[in-house]
Design an enzyme around this catalytic site. Structure first.
Site, PDB file in Angstrom:
ATOM      1  NE  ARG A 242      -4.373  -1.387   0.252  1.00 47.21           N
ATOM      2  CZ  ARG A 242      -4.417  -2.473  -0.724  1.00 47.21           C
ATOM      3  NH1 ARG A 242      -3.653  -2.715  -1.485  1.00 47.21           N
ATOM      4  NH2 ARG A 242      -5.477  -3.238  -0.525  1.00 47.21           N
ATOM      5  CD  GLU A 271      -3.219   2.885  -5.528  1.00 50.53           C
ATOM      6  OE1 GLU A 271      -2.121   2.781  -5.236  1.00 50.53           O
ATOM      7  OE2 GLU A 271      -4.002   1.784  -5.614  1.00 50.53           O
ATOM      8  CG  HIS A 289      -3.173  -1.206  -7.121  1.00 50.54           C
ATOM      9  ND1 HIS A 289      -3.797  -0.484  -5.843  1.00 50.54           N
ATOM     10  CD2 HIS A 289      -3.044  -2.499  -6.903  1.00 50.54           C
ATOM     11  CE1 HIS A 289      -4.129  -1.359  -4.805  1.00 50.54           C
ATOM     12  NE2 HIS A 289      -3.705  -2.726  -5.452  1.00 50.54           N
TER      13      HIS A 289
HETATM   14  C1  8YV Z   1      -7.060  -5.191  -5.693  1.00 50.17           C
HETATM   15  C2  8YV Z   1      -5.320  -5.316  -3.685  1.00 50.17           C
HETATM   16  O1  8YV Z   1      -7.022  -5.410  -6.809  1.00 50.17           O
HETATM   17  O2  8YV Z   1      -6.483  -7.008  -2.795  1.00 50.17           O
HETATM   18  C3  8YV Z   1      -5.982  -6.077  -2.569  1.00 50.17           C
HETATM   19  O3  8YV Z   1      -5.847  -5.816  -1.488  1.00 50.17           O
HETATM   20  O4  8YV Z   1      -4.547  -4.384  -3.513  1.00 50.17           O
HETATM   21  C4  8YV Z   1      -5.439  -5.476  -5.151  1.00 50.17           C
HETATM   22  O5  8YV Z   1      -4.871  -6.278  -5.608  1.00 50.17           O
HETATM   23  C5  8YV Z   1      -7.638  -4.184  -5.136  1.00 50.17           C
HETATM   24  O6  8YV Z   1      -7.514  -3.767  -3.991  1.00 50.17           O
HETATM   25  C6  8YV Z   1      -9.233  -4.199  -5.543  1.00 50.17           C
HETATM   26  O7  8YV Z   1     -10.093  -3.880  -4.547  1.00 50.17           O
END
Ligand code: 8YV
Length: 323
Positions: A242, A271, A289
Site C-alpha cells: 500500500r 492513487e 496497482h
Molecule cells: C486489488 C489489492 O486489486 O486485494 C488487494 O488488497 O490491493 C488489489 O490487488 C484491489 O484492492 C481491488 O479491490
C-alpha cells in the site's frame, strides 16, 4: 425481473464477466456497468434496500458511512485482500459481516513484486523509454548498467502469505532472505530466512527492501527520511503493498539524490492521483496497482466474494469473515 427470494446485492464496480454472470445467477444484483467510482453519498443512496454489498478497495467505508448504511444490509464482501478501506470495528459494532479475498492473489502479487524488483534494479523504464523514443543510438559497455540482483540481501517487511511467496521466488535468484514481521515464523515457513526483531535492523541489511506489509495506522509513512538513512547506500526499494507505507517526499528526495538507486512501485498514496514528481523520476519503475491483475486471479477474487456471500445467505459461516 427482481426475484424477492434472492438476496439483493449491490455491486459497486464492474466485475470480470464470469463473476458478473455468477452474481446475476444467484442474486438480485445491481451492477455498475460504467465502472465509475461512487462517492460516499452515492454509495449510501445505491445501497438502499440491499442485503449485501460487493465492493472494491476503491470504495471507502469509514465509521461515518457504515453508520448510515441501510438497516437491511447484512454483509459487505470486499474484492480485495486488504481491508483498510473498511472500519472493521464500526462494522462489528453494527452487526455487519465483512469478508475479504485472501490466498487467491498471493502468487500474482508476488509475481508483480519480482517484476517491480527487477524493473527497478535493471532500469527497465529507462531502457524502454530510450528504445521507444528513438534515443537508442547503440550499445555501450556502460549503458544503463543497473543494480545486480543475484546473490543480494533481500529484506522483506511483512512475511505473510505474499512476503513468503516473494521469498520463494527470490531464492531462485540466490538472494539471502531477511525479514521482519510482528512475530517470527515457524522454521518450515521461514525456510532459512533470517528473522529481525526490529524493522530498523532489517533495513540495515536490505540491499533490496521490499514492502509486503498491510496498511495499518502503526506503519503509516513507515519509510521516512530516518528509515531510508538506515538502508545501505544504493539500495533498491520495492512496494506492492500500500502506498501509505511510504512517505513520498522522503523517497523522492532519496531517488533524486541517488541515495536510493531505484524504486519499483505498484501502489501509491492517494492513487490514482499519485505525487506528480514520480512521473519524471527516471530511476522509478512504476505500475498502476496491477498486483492482482491476471484474468485467473481477478476471477478467483470475484468467486471468493460470491463464495462468502453464498455461505452467509445459506446460513453458514463465511469462510473469509473479518467480523
Ligand atoms: C486489488 C489489492 O486489486 O486485494 C488487494 O488488497 O490491493 C488489489 O490487488 C484491489 O484492492 C481491488 O479491490
Amino acid at each position: 425481473m427482481p426475484n424477492p427470494s434472492r438476496p439483493k446485492l449491490f455491486v459497486t464496480r464492474a466485475l470480470p464477466p464470469a463473476v458478473t454472470e455468477r452474481a446475476l445467477s444467484a442474486y438480485d444484483a445491481s451492477l455498475n456497468e460504467s465502472d465509475r467510482v461512487y462517492s460516499a453519498a452515492e454509495l449510501l443512496e445505491r445501497a438502499e434496500g440491499s442485503d449485501a454489498i460487493l465492493c472494491c478497495s476503491t470504495e471507502k467505508f469509514p465509521a461515518a458511512v457504515i453508520e448510515k448504511l441501510p438497516e437491511s444490509l447484512r454483509i459487505l464482501a470486499t474484492f480485495s485482500v486488504g481491508f483498510e478501506h473498511i472500519d472493521i470495528a464500526a462494522a462489528r459494532a453494527r452487526g455487519l459481516r465483512v469478508t475479504n479475498t485472501p490466498d487467491v492473489l498471493t502468487e500474482a502479487t508476488a509475481d508483480i513484486t519480482l517484476l517491480c524488483l527487477l524493473g527497478a534494479a535493471r532500469r527497465a523504464h529507462e531502457g524502454q523509454s530510450m528504445l521507444r523514443d528513438g534515443r537508442w543510438v547503440g550499445w555501450s559497455t556502460t549503458q544503463l548498467t543497473g543494480v545486480h540482483v543475484t546473490g543480494k540481501r533481500l529484506g522483506i517487511l511483512g512475511m505473510g502469505r505474499i512476503g513468503q511467496a516473494v521469498a520463494r521466488r527470490a531464492r531462485g535468484f540466490d538472494m539471502t532472505i531477511h525479514y521482519h514481521n510482528r512475530s517470527r515464523l515457524p522454521a518450515e515457513k521461514e525456510a532459512g530466512a533470517i528473522y529481525h526483531d526490529s524493522a530498523e535492523s532489517l533495513l540495515a541489511v536490505s540491499d533490496i527492501f521490499c514492502i509486503n506489509a498491510p496498511a495499518a495506522p502503526e506503519n503509516h509513512h513507515f519509510l521516512n527520511d530516518a528509515r531510508i538513512a538506515l538502508l545501505p547506500p544504493g539500495a533498491v526499494v520495492v512496494n506492492t503493498a500500500r502506498g501509505t507505507l511510504i512517505q513520498d517526499d522522503a523517497l523522492i528526495a532519496a531517488l533524486e539524490s541517488g541515495r536510493i538507486a531505484a524504486a519499483g512501485l505498484d501502489v501509491f498514496e492517494g492513487e490514482p492521483n499519485i505525487d506528480p514528481r514520480y512521473r519524471h523520476i527516471e530511476n522509478a519503475f512504476l505500475l498502476p496497482h496491477m498486483g492482482s491483475a491476471t484474468v485467473e486471479t481477478r476471477d478467483a477474487m470475484g468467486f471468493k466474494c460470491l463464495d462468502n456471500l453464498d455461505a452467509f445467505f445459506a446460513g453458514r459461516e463465511p469462510p473469509d469473515a473479518l467480523c
